[in-house]
Design a protein around this motif. Structure first.
Motif, PDB file in Angstrom:
ATOM      1  N   PHE A 195       0.840  -1.188   0.000  1.00 16.42           N
ATOM      2  CA  PHE A 195       0.000   0.000   0.000  1.00 16.42           C
ATOM      3  C   PHE A 195       0.880   1.243   0.000  1.00 16.42           C
ATOM      4  N   PRO A 196       0.605   2.200  -0.850  1.00 15.60           N
ATOM      5  CA  PRO A 196       1.291   3.492  -0.760  1.00 15.60           C
ATOM      6  C   PRO A 196       0.674   4.316   0.369  1.00 15.60           C
ATOM      7  N   LEU A 197       1.216   5.511   0.583  1.00 14.87           N
ATOM      8  CA  LEU A 197       0.579   6.429   1.517  1.00 14.87           C
ATOM      9  C   LEU A 197      -0.802   6.790   0.985  1.00 14.87           C
ATOM     10  N   ILE A 198      -1.804   6.730   1.863  1.00 14.56           N
ATOM     11  CA  ILE A 198      -3.181   6.973   1.427  1.00 14.56           C
ATOM     12  C   ILE A 198      -3.758   8.165   2.185  1.00 14.56           C
ATOM     13  N   TRP A 199      -4.760   8.800   1.597  1.00 12.93           N
ATOM     14  CA  TRP A 199      -5.550   9.834   2.269  1.00 12.93           C
ATOM     15  C   TRP A 199      -6.853   9.199   2.711  1.00 12.93           C
ATOM     16  N   LEU A 200      -7.224   9.442   3.962  1.00 15.69           N
ATOM     17  CA  LEU A 200      -8.401   8.789   4.544  1.00 15.69           C
ATOM     18  C   LEU A 200      -9.195   9.820   5.334  1.00 15.69           C
ATOM     19  N   GLU A 201     -10.510   9.853   5.153  1.00 18.41           N
ATOM     20  CA  GLU A 201     -11.369  10.759   5.899  1.00 18.41           C
ATOM     21  C   GLU A 201     -12.252   9.953   6.837  1.00 18.41           C
ATOM     22  N   GLY A 202     -12.410  10.467   8.081  1.00 13.01           N
ATOM     23  CA  GLY A 202     -13.256   9.774   9.032  1.00 13.01           C
ATOM     24  C   GLY A 202     -13.433  10.596  10.295  1.00 13.01           C
ATOM     25  N   GLU A 203     -14.247  10.038  11.218  1.00 19.49           N
ATOM     26  CA  GLU A 203     -14.506  10.710  12.498  1.00 19.49           C
ATOM     27  C   GLU A 203     -13.519  10.200  13.538  1.00 19.49           C
ATOM     28  N   LEU A 204     -12.903  11.115  14.271  1.00 22.21           N
ATOM     29  CA  LEU A 204     -11.897  10.764  15.265  1.00 22.21           C
ATOM     30  C   LEU A 204     -12.585  10.358  16.561  1.00 22.21           C
ATOM     31  N   SER A 205     -12.164   9.229  17.160  1.00 18.43           N
ATOM     32  CA  SER A 205     -12.760   8.751  18.410  1.00 18.43           C
ATOM     33  C   SER A 205     -11.705   8.000  19.213  1.00 18.43           C
ATOM     34  N   ASN A 206     -12.031   7.734  20.487  1.00 18.17           N
ATOM     35  CA  ASN A 206     -11.145   6.972  21.397  1.00 18.17           C
ATOM     36  C   ASN A 206      -9.739   7.575  21.456  1.00 18.17           C
ATOM     37  N   LEU A 207      -9.637   8.909  21.469  1.00 18.45           N
ATOM     38  CA  LEU A 207      -8.320   9.572  21.472  1.00 18.45           C
ATOM     39  C   LEU A 207      -7.641   9.380  22.826  1.00 18.45           C
ATOM     40  N   ALA A 208      -6.404   8.892  22.805  1.00 17.09           N
ATOM     41  CA  ALA A 208      -5.585   8.723  24.017  1.00 17.09           C
ATOM     42  C   ALA A 208      -4.243   9.410  23.793  1.00 17.09           C
ATOM     43  N   CYS A 209      -3.822  10.208  24.804  1.00 17.90           N
ATOM     44  CA  CYS A 209      -2.558  10.957  24.707  1.00 17.90           C
ATOM     45  C   CYS A 209      -1.697  10.640  25.924  1.00 17.90           C
ATOM     46  N   PRO A 210      -0.977   9.516  25.944  1.00 19.77           N
ATOM     47  CA  PRO A 210      -0.159   9.155  27.116  1.00 19.77           C
ATOM     48  C   PRO A 210       1.060  10.075  27.259  1.00 19.77           C
ATOM     49  N   ALA A 211       1.818   9.857  28.354  1.00 18.95           N
ATOM     50  CA  ALA A 211       2.963  10.722  28.661  1.00 18.95           C
ATOM     51  C   ALA A 211       4.075  10.617  27.626  1.00 18.95           C
ATOM     52  N   SER A 212       4.092   9.558  26.842  1.00 20.46           N
ATOM     53  CA  SER A 212       5.132   9.396  25.823  1.00 20.46           C
ATOM     54  C   SER A 212       5.047  10.460  24.736  1.00 20.46           C
ATOM     55  N   GLY A 213       3.885  11.115  24.605  1.00 23.06           N
ATOM     56  CA  GLY A 213       3.700  12.116  23.556  1.00 23.06           C
ATOM     57  C   GLY A 213       3.068  11.562  22.302  1.00 23.06           C
ATOM     58  N   HIS A 214       2.982  10.218  22.180  1.00 28.61           N
ATOM     59  CA  HIS A 214       2.337   9.609  21.018  1.00 28.61           C
ATOM     60  C   HIS A 214       0.813   9.664  21.199  1.00 28.61           C
ATOM     61  N   TRP A 215       0.099   9.679  20.081  1.00 28.10           N
ATOM     62  CA  TRP A 215      -1.367   9.703  20.113  1.00 28.10           C
ATOM     63  C   TRP A 215      -1.896   8.383  19.549  1.00 28.10           C
ATOM     64  N   TYR A 216      -2.943   7.877  20.185  1.00 25.57           N
ATOM     65  CA  TYR A 216      -3.608   6.659  19.718  1.00 25.57           C
ATOM     66  C   TYR A 216      -5.112   6.946  19.648  1.00 25.57           C
ATOM     67  N   PHE A 217      -5.749   6.599  18.517  1.00 28.06           N
ATOM     68  CA  PHE A 217      -7.170   6.902  18.339  1.00 28.06           C
ATOM     69  C   PHE A 217      -7.730   5.995  17.245  1.00 28.06           C
ATOM     70  N   SER A 218      -9.004   6.143  16.988  1.00 31.82           N
ATOM     71  CA  SER A 218      -9.672   5.390  15.914  1.00 31.82           C
ATOM     72  C   SER A 218     -10.289   6.370  14.935  1.00 31.82           C
ATOM     73  N   LEU A 219     -10.325   5.971  13.656  1.00 29.34           N
ATOM     74  CA  LEU A 219     -11.066   6.706  12.622  1.00 29.34           C
ATOM     75  C   LEU A 219     -12.223   5.811  12.196  1.00 29.34           C
ATOM     76  N   LYS A 220     -13.407   6.394  12.141  1.00 28.34           N
ATOM     77  CA  LYS A 220     -14.571   5.560  11.835  1.00 28.34           C
ATOM     78  C   LYS A 220     -15.525   6.301  10.911  1.00 28.34           C
ATOM     79  N   ASP A 221     -16.367   5.511  10.256  1.00 31.24           N
ATOM     80  CA  ASP A 221     -17.515   6.054   9.511  1.00 31.24           C
ATOM     81  C   ASP A 221     -18.757   5.301   9.989  1.00 31.24           C
TER      82      ASP A 221
END
Length: 450
Positions: A29-55
């Motif tokens: 897969f090449p780099l893709i563009w994806l549109e969706g709703e952001l949910s389940n956003l988590a921002c731990p102390a490491s500075g990385h972000w973890y979340f879900s994109l959904k439709d």
């Protein structure tokens, strides 16, 4: 013996399976563009972000590492509609399908981003971005033109940097609107005006940072065509180092910030001072070497020629030598006289009546203090001695004896104390002294103790 006809089985373990699936996803897969709703956003102390994109029908887990998310110009929130540029992958330890997000923007920017890409591809195809048509900046421009808002932070940064690096540069400010509906036309017209007037050696097109909408006037084709047609070298510095506009691609040079652009177009005074210093040393060395060679040639030609100048030089040298000796002699004598004068001043000061009076006064005060101290000491000694003598006298005093009940007797008109009965006769008048008074008596009888 019968042979086993079953084929060998290629048995995977979980680690191998996950690794090969990840490899297929990474390479397939090449780099893709994806549109969706952001949910389940988590921002731990490491500075990385973890979340879900959904439709409406599906969702996918996403990870955005801090080296990428710190470049965002907005704060993501759950429920926000976003557009992501992502790499498809697999998180091997848990075997979870996920996207690694490289870029994230609000969905409202999607249409503008699409217009940006379309215009970028169009102008690139027309050759407006070609490296071979880029103009070279002058090494030492006499005058710099700055096309920007006269009230923004960018003009302050540019002017401060130019003053610090090369204060003698002339600067012309072409004020424009850098944001709004008429901004693109205003910028293009100003670029054309600066190019027509030919007042400057280089132009600097700049403004501060902002969103894609804020910077959109620099993504208009009219601005790109004006930059392309400008005969004067033009440097663009639009927004921050993460912001890219169409103007940046068309410009002869793109700078990350207004300050960096000012450094690109202006010479560094310190650097050029060092360069000129080096040129000066080289020129002096060349002149010195040339003069030395000429002097050697002159010396060879005039070696056997006695010129009047020689005698003049010798006489001049002799005069200089005598003058030098005379000056040293005068200096020595002056120093000697100064020492003598200083000595005389010291001696005069020592014999000065005022000084002597002051010294005598100090000595008198010291002697008076010593005499006073000696008198006090002597009085203390005499007082102690008097007390001791008084004690001794009181011990042997007849009065002390009288106080103990004794008395002494003497004849009338005689101070001789009667110590023996032979000193008196019957009928003598006697005076007896006691501790507190005297009384008289007459001798009627006398006798001795056996």
């Amino acid at each position: 013996m019968a042979m086993n006809s079953k084929p060998l089985r290629n048995i995977y373990n979980v680690t191998r399976l996950n690794r090969e699936v990840r490899t297929i996803l990474d390479t397939g897969f090449p780099l893709i563009w994806l549109e969706g709703e952001l949910s389940n956003l988590a921002c731990p102390a490491s500075g990385h972000w973890y979340f879900s994109l959904k439709d409406d029908h599906a969702q996918v887990r996403c990870a955005m590492f801090r080296t990428r998310n710190r470049l965002l110009r907005f704060v993501p929130r759950n429920g926000m509609q976003v557009i992501a540029r992502a790499k498809v992958g697999l998180y091997e330890p848990r075997g979870e399908f996920q996207l690694v997000i490289e870029h994230l923007e609000e969905a409202g920017e999607g249409a503008l981003r699409q217009q940006f890409e379309q215009l970028k591809n169009k102008l690139n195809a027309q050759g407006l971005f070609a490296a071979e048509i880029k103009k070279t900046l002058p090494h030492i421009p006499k005058r710099i033109g700055v096309i920007t808002s006269p009230t923004g932070a960018a003009i302050h940064d540019v002017l401060t940097t130019l003053k610090r690096r090369f204060a003698s540069l002339e600067i012309i400010i072409y004020p424009v609107n850098v944001q709004g509906k008429t901004a693109a036309a205003d910028i293009a017209t100003t670029i054309q005006l600066a190019d027509k007037r030919k007042e400057c050696d280089v132009l600097l097109l700049t403004r501060g940072g902002g969103s894609l909408e804020d910077l959109w006037s620099f993504n208009e084709e009219v601005v790109a065509q004006a930059i392309f047609n400008c005969a004067i070298p033009l440097v663009s510095a639009i927004g921050h180092d993460i912001d890219f506009t169409i103007a940046d691609f068309v410009a002869d040079i793109r700078a990350a910030t207004p300050t960096a652009a000012a450094e690109l177009v202006s010479p560094d005074t310190k650097h050029w001072s060092q360069q000129f210093s080096g040129f000066q040393k080289r020129l002096i060395q060349l002149i010195t070497n040339s003069l030395s060679q000429k002097q050697v040639r002159i010396d060879q030609v005039t070696k056997n020629i006695v010129h009047p100048k020689h005698y003049i030089e010798e006489t001049s040298q002799r005069v200089d030598e005598l003058l030098y000796r005379l000056q040293n002699r005068i200096k020595t004598q002056v120093s000697t006289k100064e020492l003598q004068l200083s000595s005389l001043q010291t001696r005069c000061h020592a014999h000065n009546p005022k000084y002597k009076i002051q010294v005598s006064k100090q000595q008198t005060i010291q002697l008076f203090q010593k005499i006073k101290a000696a008198q006090i000491h002597q009085l203390d000694v005499l007082k102690q001695q008097f007390i001791r003598n008084t004690s001794i006298l009181e011990a042997v005093s007849p009065l002390a004896t009288l106080n103990r009940g004794y008395a002494y007797v003497n004849k009338v008109n005689s101070n001789a104390i009667i110590k023996d009965i032979t000193q008196i006769e019957s009928g003598d008048e006697l005076i007896t002294t006691v501790a507190k008074g005297k009384f008289s008596s007459t001798v009627t009888n006398k006798w001795t103790e056996d």
